[in-house]
Design an enzyme around this catalytic site. Structure first.
Site, mmCIF file in Angstrom:
data_model
loop_
_atom_site.group_PDB
_atom_site.id
_atom_site.type_symbol
_atom_site.label_atom_id
_atom_site.label_comp_id
_atom_site.label_asym_id
_atom_site.label_seq_id
_atom_site.Cartn_x
_atom_site.Cartn_y
_atom_site.Cartn_z
ATOM 1 N N ASP A 191 -11.069 57.373 -26.824
ATOM 2 C CA ASP A 191 -12.683 57.433 -26.453
ATOM 3 C C ASP A 191 -12.901 58.564 -25.666
ATOM 4 O O ASP A 191 -11.505 59.080 -25.489
ATOM 5 C CB ASP A 191 -14.333 56.760 -25.753
ATOM 6 C CG ASP A 191 -12.686 56.738 -24.533
ATOM 7 O OD1 ASP A 191 -11.519 56.417 -24.436
ATOM 8 O OD2 ASP A 191 -13.447 56.957 -23.246
ATOM 9 N N GLU A 236 -12.115 54.534 -21.229
ATOM 10 C CA GLU A 236 -10.740 55.771 -20.601
ATOM 11 C C GLU A 236 -12.024 56.909 -19.558
ATOM 12 O O GLU A 236 -12.081 57.206 -18.289
ATOM 13 C CB GLU A 236 -9.708 56.074 -20.923
ATOM 14 C CG GLU A 236 -8.238 56.707 -20.368
ATOM 15 C CD GLU A 236 -9.081 58.870 -19.210
ATOM 16 O OE1 GLU A 236 -8.220 58.398 -18.500
ATOM 17 O OE2 GLU A 236 -9.842 58.919 -20.575
ATOM 18 N N HIS A 260 -11.067 68.006 -21.922
ATOM 19 C CA HIS A 260 -12.203 67.837 -21.531
ATOM 20 C C HIS A 260 -13.284 69.259 -21.546
ATOM 21 O O HIS A 260 -14.310 69.391 -20.758
ATOM 22 C CB HIS A 260 -12.024 68.114 -19.939
ATOM 23 C CG HIS A 260 -12.054 66.277 -19.882
ATOM 24 N ND1 HIS A 260 -11.808 65.707 -18.605
ATOM 25 C CD2 HIS A 260 -11.108 65.850 -20.465
ATOM 26 C CE1 HIS A 260 -11.935 64.206 -18.525
ATOM 27 N NE2 HIS A 260 -10.916 64.370 -20.394
#
Length: 431
Positions: free
Chosen positions: A56, A121, A400
């Site tokens: 993920d 996660e 991110h």
């Protein structure tokens, strides 16, 4: 992604199953993504290494500021750009590439591999902890050590091995007042506004210099010893690495050592967003009826989650009482994970040191890290075996963030390092 990994691994001769975890929370009809469990090799004369990764990723939209479509892998010069390229689809595929390389080269695989790839996660690994404990003496019973490739170098030029992680406790603060959104021209100044209250509360959690304002938190932190202080002296890291990774010079500290201490061994508090507040372009004169602020604390030895919860809730309650607001407030812990420290002199780490030196021609730095991978501690506690973090990506990969990437050189040499590690770990003495 789970079915893709199942197909890829089975094509290489691995035994694979997709372990279903059921619905995400009571009363929902959304199932958690399955855990991909697999085994490659079953030679009792070989060591068995567990490799963990996650398929993920963080959310991503082109309008967030990406230069390319985030879910299409694009090569630009020496960079592979796309969501998950470094966190953590790239490293997961690295293990598959390692098996492929051995097969194509006709080289015997040096160990037995056990795979555990999850799909939650980025949201606290829901369901995985229970599975690991349930399977500790079954599916994972023959594991001799664990290797995780889900973190990054400190900078852009020097490889590292990581033996420590901070934990993470993630909270929400909900402030609710009117039964519906209101017109500020009609009701402004007449009612207590939830967003005003919330911003006052959030402002009392941390100051602009990063100092946590919650009493008692810093008292829980393990003292810095002289031996630990020395570990920071020879780390290959410069302020330019920080500038490159952030694309700015907004650093809170002016030295490498103080910056690394802030990243590794001290707790930090970050504000992440506000649900319910108007955030679209343009002007909208609305008073939100309900807003939800989100923040997290990165935790370190010896902060225990329940002690931290008590301090957080007490502090916010005290701040709220001083506001004398007629609105309602609710504080929740959304999820948490404990910090982790390992033994960097274990044979598992010694094999990784030799592999890194063989591929990159330098000794790796031994580092702790500021991020959190809660499952690391779960594997260590449940299996009672050493866990190693062997990163593939660089410190400026932008995990991110927008335009996440992994350098081609890091990917290719990363696969070589994973492969070399397995060969060294197969012969490294246990003592």
């Amino acid at each position: 992604m789970a079915h893709f990994l199942e197909k890829e691994l089975k094509a290489l001769g691995a035994q694979v199953e997709l372990r279903e975890l059921g619905p995400q929370g009571a009363g929902t009809n959304v199932d958690l993504p399955p855990i991909v469990l697999g085994k490659y090799g079953n030679d009792p004369n070989k060591r068995t290494i567990l490799v963990y990764g996650h398929y993920d990723v963080q959310p991503a939209l082109l309008e967030d500021g990406w230069d390319t479509e985030p879910f299409t892998l694009v090569q630009k010069d020496d960079k592979l750009i796309g969501r998950g390229s470094t966190d953590d689809k790239g490293p997961v595929l690295g293990w598959i590439n390692s098996i492929e390389a051995h097969q194509q080269a006709g080289i015997e695989f040096p160990v037995n591999l056990v795979f555990c790839f999850e799909g939650m996660e980025e949201y606290g690994s829901e369901g995985l902890d229970d599975l690991i404990h349930e399977e500790a003496n079954k599916f994972f019973k023959d594991v001799d050590a664990t290797c995780i490739s889900d973190n990054y170098w400190l900078g852009t030029t020097h490889p590292v091995l990581t033996y420590g992680l901070r934990g993470c406790s993630y909270y929400s603060v909900t402030v609710e007042g009117p039964s519906a959104d209101l017109h500020s021209g009609i009701f402004g100044g007449m009612v207590s506004e939830p967003l005003i209250d919330l911003t006052h509360v959030l402002a009392q959690l941390v100051d602009p210099q990063g100092k946590i304002l919650i009493p008692g938190v810093n008292d829980l932190v393990a003292p810095l010893t002289p031996d630990e202080e020395k570990l920071y002296d020879n780390i290959k890291y410069s302020m330019d690495d920080l500038y490159s990774a952030t694309g700015s010079k907004t650093n809170l500290f002016d030295t490498e050592k103080e910056s690394l201490k802030a990243r590794w061994r001290y707790p930090t508090l970050s504000l992440h967003g506000i649900e319910g507040a108007f955030s679209a372009p343009g002007a909208k004169t609305v008073i939100p009826a309900k807003v939800i602020g989100k923040f997290s604390l990165r935790t370190v030895p010896n902060i225990q989650p329940r002690e931290l919860d008590e301090l957080v809730f007490k502090h916010i309650d005290n701040v709220w009482k001083k506001l004398n607001s007629k609105n309602k407030i609710e504080v929740k812990l959304l999820h948490d994970g404990l910090w982790w420290l390992s033994d960097p002199h274990h044979w598992n780490f010694e094999a990784a040191k030799k592999a890194t030196k063989a591929v990159w021609h330098v000794d790796p730095d031994l580092t702790r890290e500021g991020g959190s991978i809660p499952v690391t501690l779960t594997f260590e506690q449940a299996l009672k075996k050493n866990v190693l973090l062997l990163p593939m990506g660089r410190g400026d990969d932008g995990a991110h963030s927008i335009n996440e990437k992994i350098n081609v050189d890091n990917y290719i040499n990363g696969v070589k390092t994973l492969s070399a590690y397995l060969h060294y770990v197969s012969v490294e003495p246990s003592s």
